[in-house]
Design a protein around this motif. Structure first.
Motif, PDB file in Angstrom:
ATOM      1  N   GLU A 174      27.085 -14.810  46.335  1.00 13.68           N
ATOM      2  CA  GLU A 174      26.490 -14.189  47.519  1.00 13.68           C
ATOM      3  C   GLU A 174      27.329 -13.011  48.003  1.00 13.68           C
ATOM      4  OE1 GLU A 174      24.876 -15.522  51.962  1.00 13.68           O
ATOM      5  OE2 GLU A 174      25.313 -17.050  50.444  1.00 13.68           O
ATOM      6  N   ILE A 175      28.636 -13.137  47.910  1.00 14.08           N
ATOM      7  CA  ILE A 175      29.507 -12.035  48.309  1.00 14.08           C
ATOM      8  C   ILE A 175      29.418 -10.899  47.300  1.00 14.08           C
ATOM      9  CG2 ILE A 175      31.948 -11.384  48.557  1.00 14.08           C
ATOM     10  CD1 ILE A 175      32.303 -14.139  49.936  1.00 14.08           C
ATOM     11  N   ALA A 176      29.303 -11.232  46.009  1.00  8.29           N
ATOM     12  CA  ALA A 176      29.116 -10.193  44.989  1.00  8.29           C
ATOM     13  C   ALA A 176      27.848  -9.404  45.278  1.00  8.29           C
ATOM     14  CB  ALA A 176      29.052 -10.823  43.607  1.00  8.29           C
ATOM     15  N   VAL A 177      26.773 -10.095  45.628  1.00  7.22           N
ATOM     16  CA  VAL A 177      25.511  -9.422  45.942  1.00  7.22           C
ATOM     17  C   VAL A 177      25.680  -8.511  47.149  1.00  7.22           C
ATOM     18  CG1 VAL A 177      23.162  -9.819  46.802  1.00  7.22           C
ATOM     19  CG2 VAL A 177      24.039 -11.156  44.875  1.00  7.22           C
ATOM     20  N   ALA A 178      26.351  -9.007  48.171  1.00  3.44           N
ATOM     21  CA  ALA A 178      26.583  -8.184  49.363  1.00  3.44           C
ATOM     22  C   ALA A 178      27.338  -6.906  49.011  1.00  3.44           C
ATOM     23  CB  ALA A 178      27.357  -8.984  50.409  1.00  3.44           C
ATOM     24  N   ALA A 179      28.359  -7.038  48.160  1.00  4.92           N
ATOM     25  CA  ALA A 179      29.162  -5.874  47.788  1.00  4.92           C
ATOM     26  C   ALA A 179      28.407  -4.922  46.878  1.00  4.92           C
ATOM     27  CB  ALA A 179      30.452  -6.339  47.112  1.00  4.92           C
ATOM     28  N   LEU A 180      27.513  -5.454  46.056  1.00  6.05           N
ATOM     29  CA  LEU A 180      26.699  -4.591  45.199  1.00  6.05           C
ATOM     30  C   LEU A 180      25.703  -3.763  46.001  1.00  6.05           C
ATOM     31  CD1 LEU A 180      25.989  -7.119  42.323  1.00  6.05           C
ATOM     32  CD2 LEU A 180      27.202  -4.940  42.048  1.00  6.05           C
ATOM     33  N   LEU A 181      25.244  -4.308  47.114  1.00  7.20           N
ATOM     34  CA  LEU A 181      24.200  -3.647  47.886  1.00  7.20           C
ATOM     35  C   LEU A 181      24.714  -2.828  49.058  1.00  7.20           C
ATOM     36  CD1 LEU A 181      21.571  -6.552  48.012  1.00  7.20           C
ATOM     37  CD2 LEU A 181      21.614  -4.588  46.457  1.00  7.20           C
ATOM     38  N   ASP A 182      25.900  -3.149  49.537  1.00  6.70           N
ATOM     39  CA  ASP A 182      26.396  -2.524  50.772  1.00  6.70           C
ATOM     40  C   ASP A 182      27.702  -1.774  50.501  1.00  6.70           C
ATOM     41  OD1 ASP A 182      27.313  -1.821  53.265  1.00  6.70           O
ATOM     42  OD2 ASP A 182      27.232  -3.846  54.114  1.00  6.70           O
ATOM     43  N   PRO A 183      27.700  -0.452  50.624  1.00 12.15           N
ATOM     44  CA  PRO A 183      28.922   0.319  50.379  1.00 12.15           C
ATOM     45  C   PRO A 183      30.027   0.039  51.384  1.00 12.15           C
ATOM     46  CG  PRO A 183      27.221   1.724  51.313  1.00 12.15           C
ATOM     47  CD  PRO A 183      26.567   0.415  50.982  1.00 12.15           C
ATOM     48  N   GLY A 184      29.711  -0.710  52.431  1.00 13.35           N
ATOM     49  CA  GLY A 184      30.720  -1.038  53.426  1.00 13.35           C
ATOM     50  C   GLY A 184      31.818  -1.939  52.901  1.00 13.35           C
ATOM     51  N   HIS A 185      31.610  -2.531  51.724  1.00 11.66           N
ATOM     52  CA  HIS A 185      32.637  -3.379  51.120  1.00 11.66           C
ATOM     53  C   HIS A 185      33.516  -2.617  50.136  1.00 11.66           C
ATOM     54  CE1 HIS A 185      30.866  -6.934  52.922  1.00 11.66           C
ATOM     55  NE2 HIS A 185      29.687  -6.520  52.512  1.00 11.66           N
ATOM     56  N   ALA A 186      33.271  -1.341  49.983  1.00  9.12           N
ATOM     57  CA  ALA A 186      34.047  -0.536  49.034  1.00  9.12           C
ATOM     58  C   ALA A 186      35.507  -0.491  49.431  1.00  9.12           C
ATOM     59  CB  ALA A 186      33.474   0.878  48.954  1.00  9.12           C
ATOM     60  N   GLY A 187      36.372  -0.571  48.417  1.00  5.39           N
ATOM     61  CA  GLY A 187      37.799  -0.497  48.642  1.00  5.39           C
ATOM     62  C   GLY A 187      38.421  -1.794  49.133  1.00  5.39           C
ATOM     63  N   ARG A 188      37.676  -2.896  49.066  1.00  9.60           N
ATOM     64  CA  ARG A 188      38.170  -4.168  49.546  1.00  9.60           C
ATOM     65  C   ARG A 188      38.452  -5.124  48.393  1.00  9.60           C
ATOM     66  NH1 ARG A 188      37.150  -5.149  54.912  1.00  9.60           N
ATOM     67  NH2 ARG A 188      38.712  -6.771  54.538  1.00  9.60           N
ATOM     68  N   THR A 189      39.496  -5.926  48.561  1.00  7.51           N
ATOM     69  CA  THR A 189      39.804  -7.025  47.650  1.00  7.51           C
ATOM     70  C   THR A 189      39.696  -8.310  48.444  1.00  7.51           C
ATOM     71  OG1 THR A 189      41.289  -5.675  46.290  1.00  7.51           O
ATOM     72  CG2 THR A 189      41.558  -8.068  46.162  1.00  7.51           C
ATOM     73  N   TYR A 190      38.755  -9.166  48.059  1.00 12.11           N
ATOM     74  CA  TYR A 190      38.509 -10.408  48.781  1.00 12.11           C
ATOM     75  C   TYR A 190      39.049 -11.597  47.990  1.00 12.11           C
ATOM     76  CZ  TYR A 190      35.162  -7.735  51.625  1.00 12.11           C
ATOM     77  OH  TYR A 190      34.573  -6.818  52.466  1.00 12.11           O
ATOM     78  N   THR A 191      39.854 -12.414  48.649  1.00  7.27           N
ATOM     79  CA  THR A 191      40.325 -13.670  48.069  1.00  7.27           C
ATOM     80  C   THR A 191      39.440 -14.775  48.612  1.00  7.27           C
ATOM     81  OG1 THR A 191      42.598 -12.857  47.883  1.00  7.27           O
ATOM     82  CG2 THR A 191      42.272 -15.246  47.830  1.00  7.27           C
TER      83      THR A 191
END
Length: 286
Positions: A174-191
């Motif tokens: 679900e987080i992968a999908v969010a990052a694929l669709l929303d550029p607001g997650h660019a430049g982030r590393t999520y643990t």
């Protein structure tokens, strides 16, 4: 509608990324070694190939706006992982989400911590909108216990008594999908972790409660673990890396919980119990 390429599309995370994107009505292309046998949702395009075949990756990338990158399955995949990023950039892909692993770059984890480093660095240096996901141990790893549980024999415990922030693969997807669709997650590393840390025995206890019967474990000694890894055909380097990872876990190195799932999804991470309830059929319970 922009095309999204999913590599590792029949794997634990990739298959769920495909399903979730398709459910949203997104245009999806799934990279898989055997398209004719791939079970994908209606409307999902399949492309033949795999991460080690650069030509097939490049062909699959054509026309994609975003790509989910799964390129590390063992210690010999670093260059292929980097190659996925290079192929994405060359094809004009604008946004990439790389699946990595918790502990990447931690010297205490040993060689295992280096497997994803070249791919992560390639993503950061790519000039693309990138996001890196570092999930902890998957709840679905306990599916390796399923046969033993159904037979009523002790399930194999390869990782000792160390606790881990066991994460539901559906949350990772679900987080992968969010990052694929929303550029607001660019430049982030999520643990990415679950809401608590659990040892194998604690997971077995939860699973036993869900199934209504005990789930005993057989604890493998270090020597037995290595023998099992080698018997599985993993090779000396791979086996030694997994041995080091097991020691790291036993020493408390993966006893980690983060709030990244809540931060991205706006809700708490699913528990191992929730995963077990939803997958108890795999263990012989309907």
């Amino acid at each position: 509608m922009d095309m999204i390429l999913v590599t590792g599309a029949t794997g634990t995370i990739g298959s769920d990324v495909v399903r979730q994107l398709a459910a949203r009505g997104e245009k999806v292309r799934a990279l898989t070694r055997e398209p004719a046998r791939a079970r994908v949702p209606s409307g999902v395009e399949t492309a033949p190939g795999h991460h080690r075949d650069r030509a097939s990756v490049e062909a699959a990338m054509a026309g994609a706006e975003a790509a989910f990158l799964v390129g590390v399955f063992g210690p010999d995949d670093a260059e292929h992982d980097r190659g996925l990023v290079e192929a994405a950039r060359a094809a004009g892909v604008r946004r990439i989400v790389k699946l990595s692993s918790i502990g990447t770059g931690d010297p205490e984890l040993g060689v295992f911590a280096t497997w994803h480093m070249p791919g992560e660095q390639a993503a950061r240096d790519s000039g693309l909108q990138w996001t890196v996901l570092r999930p902890s141990s998957f709840a679905s790893n306990t599916l390796t216990w399923a046969a033993a549980v159904r037979e009523g024999t002790p399930a194999p415990n390869m990782m000792g008594d160390g606790r881990q922030g066991v994460v539901d693969p559906r949350d990772v997807a679900e987080i992968a999908v969010a990052a694929l669709l929303d550029p607001g997650h660019a430049g982030r590393t999520y643990t990415l972790t679950g809401p608590e840390t659990l040892s194998a025995r604690e997971q077995a206890a939860v699973l036993g409660e869900v199934l209504g019967r005990p789930v005993p474990l057989h604890d493998f000694s270090p020597a037995e673990r290595r023998e099992q890894f080698l018997a599985a055909g993993l090779g000396e380097t791979y086996a030694d890396s997994l041995m080091a990872a097991a020691r790291f876990i036993e020493d408390g190195g993966n006893d980690v919980v983060t709030e990244d799932v809540r931060q991205v999804l706006g809700r708490r991470a699913r528990t191992y119990r929730e995963w077990a309830e939803d997958h108890k059929g795999a263990f012989g319970e309907v």
